[in-house]
Design an enzyme around this catalytic site. Sequence first.
Site, PDB file in Angstrom:
ATOM      1  N   GLU A  62       7.792 108.009  20.949  1.00  0.00           N
ATOM      2  CA  GLU A  62       6.867 107.060  21.568  1.00  0.00           C
ATOM      3  C   GLU A  62       7.038 107.126  23.076  1.00  0.00           C
ATOM      4  OE1 GLU A  62       5.458 102.380  21.673  1.00  0.00           O
ATOM      5  OE2 GLU A  62       6.432 103.173  19.871  1.00  0.00           O
ATOM      6  N   GLU A  87      10.688 105.182  28.281  1.00  0.00           N
ATOM      7  CA  GLU A  87      10.182 104.041  29.052  1.00  0.00           C
ATOM      8  C   GLU A  87      10.885 103.991  30.404  1.00  0.00           C
ATOM      9  OE1 GLU A  87       8.314 101.646  30.797  1.00  0.00           O
ATOM     10  OE2 GLU A  87       7.592 101.688  28.714  1.00  0.00           O
ATOM     11  N   ASP A 114      10.484 110.350  33.554  1.00  0.00           N
ATOM     12  CA  ASP A 114       9.206 110.957  33.189  1.00  0.00           C
ATOM     13  C   ASP A 114       9.291 111.639  31.831  1.00  0.00           C
ATOM     14  OD1 ASP A 114       6.806 112.522  33.120  1.00  0.00           O
ATOM     15  OD2 ASP A 114       6.705 112.356  35.294  1.00  0.00           O
ATOM     16  N   ASP A 136      -0.801 103.592  31.173  1.00  0.00           N
ATOM     17  CA  ASP A 136      -1.439 103.220  32.432  1.00  0.00           C
ATOM     18  C   ASP A 136      -2.755 103.992  32.541  1.00  0.00           C
ATOM     19  OD1 ASP A 136      -2.193 102.860  35.143  1.00  0.00           O
ATOM     20  OD2 ASP A 136      -0.101 102.554  35.704  1.00  0.00           O
ATOM     21  N   ASP A 172      -7.333  99.864  25.689  1.00  0.00           N
ATOM     22  CA  ASP A 172      -8.433  98.908  25.778  1.00  0.00           C
ATOM     23  C   ASP A 172      -9.337  99.233  26.964  1.00  0.00           C
ATOM     24  OD1 ASP A 172      -6.137  98.179  27.362  1.00  0.00           O
ATOM     25  OD2 ASP A 172      -7.212  96.348  27.906  1.00  0.00           O
ATOM     26  N   THR A 210       0.726  94.451  19.829  1.00  0.00           N
ATOM     27  CA  THR A 210       1.609  94.477  20.993  1.00  0.00           C
ATOM     28  C   THR A 210       1.131  93.438  21.997  1.00  0.00           C
ATOM     29  OG1 THR A 210       0.375  96.047  22.393  1.00  0.00           O
ATOM     30  CG2 THR A 210       1.812  96.993  20.691  1.00  0.00           C
ATOM     31  N   ARG A 211       1.975  93.160  22.969  1.00  0.00           N
ATOM     32  CA  ARG A 211       1.583  92.172  23.983  1.00  0.00           C
ATOM     33  C   ARG A 211       0.433  92.689  24.834  1.00  0.00           C
ATOM     34  NH1 ARG A 211       5.641  92.879  28.778  1.00  0.00           N
ATOM     35  NH2 ARG A 211       6.697  94.813  28.239  1.00  0.00           N
ATOM     36  N   GLU A 213      -2.017  94.585  23.691  1.00  0.00           N
ATOM     37  CA  GLU A 213      -3.198  94.363  22.865  1.00  0.00           C
ATOM     38  C   GLU A 213      -3.630  92.903  22.932  1.00  0.00           C
ATOM     39  OE1 GLU A 213      -4.210  95.804  18.469  1.00  0.00           O
ATOM     40  OE2 GLU A 213      -2.811  94.117  18.525  1.00  0.00           O
TER      41      GLU A 213
END
Length: 231
Positions: A62, A87, A114, A136, A172, A210-211, A213
Amino acid sequence: MSQSETRSRAFFGRRRGKALRDAQAERLASQLPQLRLDPGSPLPEDGVAGLFDMPVDGTVLEIGFGGGEHLLHRINEAPRTGFIGVEPFVNSMTKFLGGIEPADEKRVRLYDDDAVHILDWLPDACLERIDLLYPDPWPKRKHWKRRFVSPDNLDRFARLLVPGGRFRFASDIDSYVNWTLAMVRAHAAFDWPARHPDAWNEPFAGWPGTRYEAKAFREGRRPAYLEFIRR
């Protein structure tokens, strides 16, 4: 490409938010070194399976897991799977470390820079799935080159995924969804098995939300969920 060259066009923005509390800083200092991958080191002789402290049946990556809600859910959902999470945002990494169960650390590895460094280091056909969720969007046209979905990174995904492996993308931001569809459908290594015209509005199986979303729904944006298959 060297790490310094990659860093100069990194696909992420800021690295830190609010100052960490003492307990958070201690968690980062004690847990992360035990789980952090070093893409400058040789790979284990038995490949990606050798990165974990227990046998695994497959490995999932992920990229940009944020606070870790989705990654923690998938870890709990698949107890025989190895997970690699990337992350670079320090506060998010700390939140994830506070949520993982000690027993699960044996089959989890992390990287806080990265993701391209990890993509270029891992061996061929070693991943069952790659998740890129709410990355992002870099909405300004002059920044589009920093979007993670690109021909170069799709080449990397194609090299790492086993035949039949999945690349999952959620966003989104309509322009990034359209961008991703165009990029992936133009790539010879992937199929988009949409079952019907509205398939991209359906969350993936077992989706926990997820937050990011939740924020999208609050602000009136409808997320899209795209799943592509490695030929």
